[in-house]
Design an enzyme around this catalytic site. Sequence first.
Site, PDB file in Angstrom:
ATOM      1  N   ASP A 175      -7.363   0.321 -20.299  1.00  0.00           N
ATOM      2  CA  ASP A 175      -6.570   1.321 -19.577  1.00  0.00           C
ATOM      3  C   ASP A 175      -6.762   2.729 -20.118  1.00  0.00           C
ATOM      4  OD1 ASP A 175      -5.410  -0.151 -17.545  1.00  0.00           O
ATOM      5  OD2 ASP A 175      -3.657  -0.713 -18.719  1.00  0.00           O
ATOM      6  N   LYS A 189      -6.018   5.948 -18.166  1.00  0.00           N
ATOM      7  CA  LYS A 189      -4.652   6.418 -17.889  1.00  0.00           C
ATOM      8  C   LYS A 189      -4.344   7.744 -18.574  1.00  0.00           C
ATOM      9  CE  LYS A 189      -2.325   1.996 -16.974  1.00  0.00           C
ATOM     10  NZ  LYS A 189      -1.283   1.056 -17.437  1.00  0.00           N
ATOM     11  N   HIS A 193     -11.474  -4.440 -14.633  1.00  0.00           N
ATOM     12  CA  HIS A 193     -10.337  -5.338 -14.925  1.00  0.00           C
ATOM     13  C   HIS A 193      -9.331  -5.416 -13.781  1.00  0.00           C
ATOM     14  CE1 HIS A 193      -8.530  -1.510 -16.174  1.00  0.00           C
ATOM     15  NE2 HIS A 193      -7.336  -2.101 -16.184  1.00  0.00           N
TER      16      HIS A 193
END
Length: 395
Positions: free
Chosen positions: A247, A250, A301
């Site tokens: 992630d 982000k 993902h």
Amino acid sequence: MHEEQAIDTERKKNDLSPEQMLKVIFDYTAKIANERNLDRVLMHMADMGREMVVADRCTVWLLDQQKQELWTKVAHGVSELRIPVGAGLVGLAVATGKPIFIDDAYNNDEYRHVLSSGALTTDQLTGYRTKALMVIPFRNNEGEITGCYQAVNKLTEQQVFSAMDMEYLTLAASYSGKSLESAMLTNEIEETQKEIIFTMGEIGEIRSKETGNHVKRVAEYSYLIAVGLGMSLEEADVLKMASPMHDIGKVAIPDAVLKKPGKLTDEEFKIMQSHTMIGYNLLKNSNRHILKAAAIVAHQHHEKWNGRGYPQGLAGEEIHIYGRITAIADVFDALGSDRVYKKAWELDRILNLFKEERGQHFDPQVVDVFMEQLPKILEVRDLYSDEILNADVPE
């Protein structure tokens, strides 16, 4: 266990012939030279020493200068041990730089002195009974003592080590000391890379008010699933080190979207989806194998087995196995954790969803392996629980 030891003893009742000795040396030096994982390097070294001198056990002890301890994480018959640097005969060998050779430990004045002085010995720590014993210090390329070999209990009929055994173990120690320096440097580099990757992964999670333990759990879940799928330990390690970056994109998502407690609008959801491409673009140009894997994980993902994921709409095995594994690891942890927009789900509810999404969101084989590994996965979840993390933070 006792039957296995009896079989092993029977198989190794004779000293090695010169031809057998050469084969052992060539086999293990090749394994050590090609191994990147420090624990497995140490185990290869211990196995090489044990086979060369036909010992019941062989331990590779390392000197921790900072803590002034001798430690072994990999030893035959025991888990990690740490002793003060001057303790026992291994401590004596490291302190003096001289080998120790004993035929009958408990009838040896030097060994009995160690016991009577109250110094820690591996026998006291493990409950093992030492008879014959050899300890050989080894040195790095600068000639500094960095640890020692300890061979215990000869398995031949004579049950004592010979002068030739000491020569053989000294040879193994000379090679191992220099090889270990290179392996430890590689390990230090990879540990540094891992620390940087975890830290970068945590940055993405902290921005969305999630804990660093999320990336630790996803990393451990991914490793367990990878091993369950039959990946090599080396490749599973790569995925474990790379998955915390899933992630990282982000970092570029606006707070108004990232931290919104309610449902996202279609436009906001498109902005949120862009974190996969942002993460990929951050990582894709690296030549480092860990960061290359991290680029794949960041990119894929959120792809789904049925082709309805994002950002590319890949389906089935078009999705890299790293993406398929991290997908289920990430979803399991996300659903099982409190988030700004929802409460944690109960385990049964998550497992029922996975059964429904088998062949839809998730690779069927990955779901099956997840279920097989569930007891270990739950252990990891408890070990790295957010409650434990929060308990360590002062008010």
